[in-house]
Design a protein around this motif. Structure first.
Motif, PDB file in Angstrom:
ATOM      1  N   UNK A 115       0.782  -1.250  -0.075  1.00 26.38           N
ATOM      2  CA  UNK A 115       0.102  -0.123  -0.144  1.00 26.38           C
ATOM      3  C   UNK A 115       0.970   1.309   0.055  1.00 26.38           C
ATOM      4  N   UNK A 116       2.033   1.354   0.709  1.00 28.76           N
ATOM      5  CA  UNK A 116       2.915   2.529   0.852  1.00 28.76           C
ATOM      6  C   UNK A 116       3.608   2.473  -0.571  1.00 28.76           C
ATOM      7  N   UNK A 117       3.677   1.368  -1.387  1.00 28.77           N
ATOM      8  CA  UNK A 117       4.396   1.753  -2.975  1.00 28.77           C
ATOM      9  C   UNK A 117       3.411   2.673  -3.649  1.00 28.77           C
ATOM     10  N   UNK A 118       2.126   2.163  -3.595  1.00 27.87           N
ATOM     11  CA  UNK A 118       1.245   3.293  -4.343  1.00 27.87           C
ATOM     12  C   UNK A 118       1.309   4.700  -3.736  1.00 27.87           C
ATOM     13  N   UNK A 119       1.345   4.785  -2.708  1.00 27.61           N
ATOM     14  CA  UNK A 119       1.445   6.215  -2.046  1.00 27.61           C
ATOM     15  C   UNK A 119       2.862   6.851  -2.267  1.00 27.61           C
ATOM     16  N   UNK A 120       3.636   6.063  -2.527  1.00 30.60           N
ATOM     17  CA  UNK A 120       5.181   6.730  -2.662  1.00 30.60           C
ATOM     18  C   UNK A 120       5.535   6.695  -4.323  1.00 30.60           C
ATOM     19  N   UNK A 121       4.689   6.344  -5.015  1.00 28.70           N
ATOM     20  CA  UNK A 121       5.176   5.999  -6.426  1.00 28.70           C
ATOM     21  C   UNK A 121       5.031   7.523  -7.344  1.00 28.70           C
ATOM     22  N   UNK A 122       6.188   7.240  -8.173  1.00 29.54           N
ATOM     23  CA  UNK A 122       6.437   8.599  -9.301  1.00 29.54           C
ATOM     24  C   UNK A 122       5.931   8.233 -10.471  1.00 29.54           C
ATOM     25  N   UNK A 123       5.143   6.878 -10.543  1.00 34.21           N
ATOM     26  CA  UNK A 123       4.601   6.775 -11.837  1.00 34.21           C
ATOM     27  C   UNK A 123       3.563   7.731 -12.366  1.00 34.21           C
ATOM     28  N   UNK A 124       3.512   7.809 -13.660  1.00 32.28           N
ATOM     29  CA  UNK A 124       2.642   8.762 -14.314  1.00 32.28           C
ATOM     30  C   UNK A 124       1.452   8.010 -14.993  1.00 32.28           C
ATOM     31  N   UNK A 125       1.667   6.818 -15.161  1.00 34.03           N
ATOM     32  CA  UNK A 125       0.509   6.005 -15.937  1.00 34.03           C
ATOM     33  C   UNK A 125       0.158   4.729 -14.880  1.00 34.03           C
ATOM     34  N   UNK A 126      -1.196   4.132 -15.458  1.00 27.80           N
ATOM     35  CA  UNK A 126      -1.225   2.919 -14.661  1.00 27.80           C
ATOM     36  C   UNK A 126      -0.438   2.135 -14.796  1.00 27.80           C
ATOM     37  N   UNK A 127       0.097   1.850 -16.309  1.00 28.84           N
ATOM     38  CA  UNK A 127       0.794   0.817 -16.694  1.00 28.84           C
ATOM     39  C   UNK A 127       2.100   0.901 -15.680  1.00 28.84           C
ATOM     40  N   UNK A 128       2.673   2.151 -15.419  1.00 25.38           N
ATOM     41  CA  UNK A 128       3.921   2.209 -14.548  1.00 25.38           C
ATOM     42  C   UNK A 128       3.677   1.923 -13.109  1.00 25.38           C
TER      43      UNK A 128
END
Length: 388
Positions: A115-128
């Motif tokens: 869950x923390x991975x989602x909050x800390x993600x730098x991705x800009x697309x759902x695929x990333x």
């Protein structure tokens, strides 16, 4: 799916605060270099520091900050690293933080880390974002390939959180917020699972009964703790639980609650089975056949119980349901644990170090889960619903 969970049972009861709440960060120090502390407002500071303040009268801001840090746990790594902080986020570090909490199962710690991975993600697309989650999940599973619950928890998290319904119609920021909501919901359900199972099992424990338990299981401890708080009169036989001797830990916990406990060596199970009314065991994993993977000795206890018509109850959270179908004891990767025999082992003598065995479904009576009370034959249907 998860909305079918029996967690509605808990609505009548006041639950303690969830471990998901993040610890408070230490307050910033007072700019005044020599403040006079108000002892009535030093909430969270131990009596030692308060007594010292009374004696010395003056407390520096650095000293006061150290006192506050001594009673407040550090914040999770995900709170100390934000997408723009420059410090890379580590899912392993986050997982290790949650795993250190004594009441948190390893699989739940993995769920919190993902869950923390989602909050800390730098991705800009759902695929990333999905690639980041998959990479993090694989990293957690590689850390302990023998842990069935860890692997199953990661897989169920991925299936539950990243299901694509409605996400493709939203912009990325809205979709990311929806993923975070799902992740928090999944974590909340997982945290409540143990309490739900304890509630569902109470009707099966009656006054005057004798319960045999094997090794240490958090969910079995929760069941017995709730039964004791409901003023039920029963006694417990604890096996020693080699090779880790985790039964000693459980017997200490039960004795502290005032529950009558008798400690058995593992080989005394058949000898005492005629005194036992039921068996409660936990599980490292529940497989598609309805059987379970649990600490070494569970299989032989189930065999003895079956031969003497004693019910064997399994307490397992649904995040331990794994898409596995073992056919015999050697079908799965062994969970190796070092064994101390107390004496030197002669050279050339082989030692069996696997600490886990497989108990087939025909030797189990019921499974208490947060999805409800299940027979082993129903597990495959529930597992399909969870994963699909």
């Amino acid at each position: 799916m998860w909305r079918r969970s029996a967690s509605f049972v808990l609505e009548k009861y006041q639950l303690p605060s969830s471990p998901m709440e993040s610890p408070k960060s230490p307050q910033s120090p007072n700019p005044n270099p020599n403040p006079i502390p108000n002892l009535n407002s030093t909430h969270g500071i131990s009596a030692y520091y308060q007594t010292r303040a009374e004696h010395h009268g003056v407390v520096t801001s650095d000293w006061l900050a150290q006192a506050q840090a001594a009673v407040e746990p550090p914040s999770p790594p995900s709170e100390r690293t934000s997408p723009g902080s420059g410090k890379p986020f580590s899912v392993i570090e986050e997982f290790n933080y949650w795993r250190k909490k004594p009441d948190l199962a390893e699989a739940v710690a993995a769920i919190m880390a993902l869950a923390a991975v989602i909050r800390s993600s730098n991705g800009t697309t759902m695929m990333e974002l999905e690639i980041e989650l998959k990479t993090a999940s694989d990293a957690l599973k590689k850390g302990d390939r023998s842990s069935i619950s860890l692997s199953a928890g990661c897989d169920l998290f991925m299936r539950y959180v990243t299901r694509t319904s409605a996400l493709e119609y939203e912009d990325f920021n809205a979709a990311k917020l929806r993923l975070i909501e799902r992740a928090e919901r999944f974590g909340e359900i997982s945290l409540k699972a143990r309490r739900t199972i304890a509630m569902l099992s109470q009707d099966f424990i009656f006054d005057g009964c004798t319960i045999l338990v094997h090794g240490f299981s958090r969910v079995v401890l929760e069941i017995l703790k709730l039964a004791a708080s409901n003023r039920k009169l029963f006694r417990v036989f604890c096996t020693e639980g080699r090779p880790d001797r985790t039964g000693l830990r459980l017997s200490n916990e039960l004795a502290a609650l005032g529950i009558p406990v008798k400690l058995l060596i593992d080989s005394a199970v058949a000898y005492t089975m005629d005194e036992v009314d039921m068996i409660f065991v936990g599980a490292d994993g529940v497989v598609e056949s309805g059987g379970i993977l649990n600490m070494m000795g569970t299989y032989q206890i189930a065999l003895v119980a079956h031969s003497m018509n004693k019910p064997v109850y399994v307490a397992a959270e649904s995040y331990k349901f794994a898409r596995l179908y073992p056919l015999d004891q050697k079908d799965l990767e062994p969970a190796i644990r070092p064994i101390d025999f107390g004496v030197p082992i002669p050279s050339g003598v082989e030692v069996e170090e696997c600490a886990r065995d497989y108990t087939p479904p025909q030797y189990l009576t019921l499974l208490f889960t947060d999805l409800g009370v299940l027979t082993p034959s129903v597990v495959s249907d529930e597992l399909i619903r969870l994963y699909l």
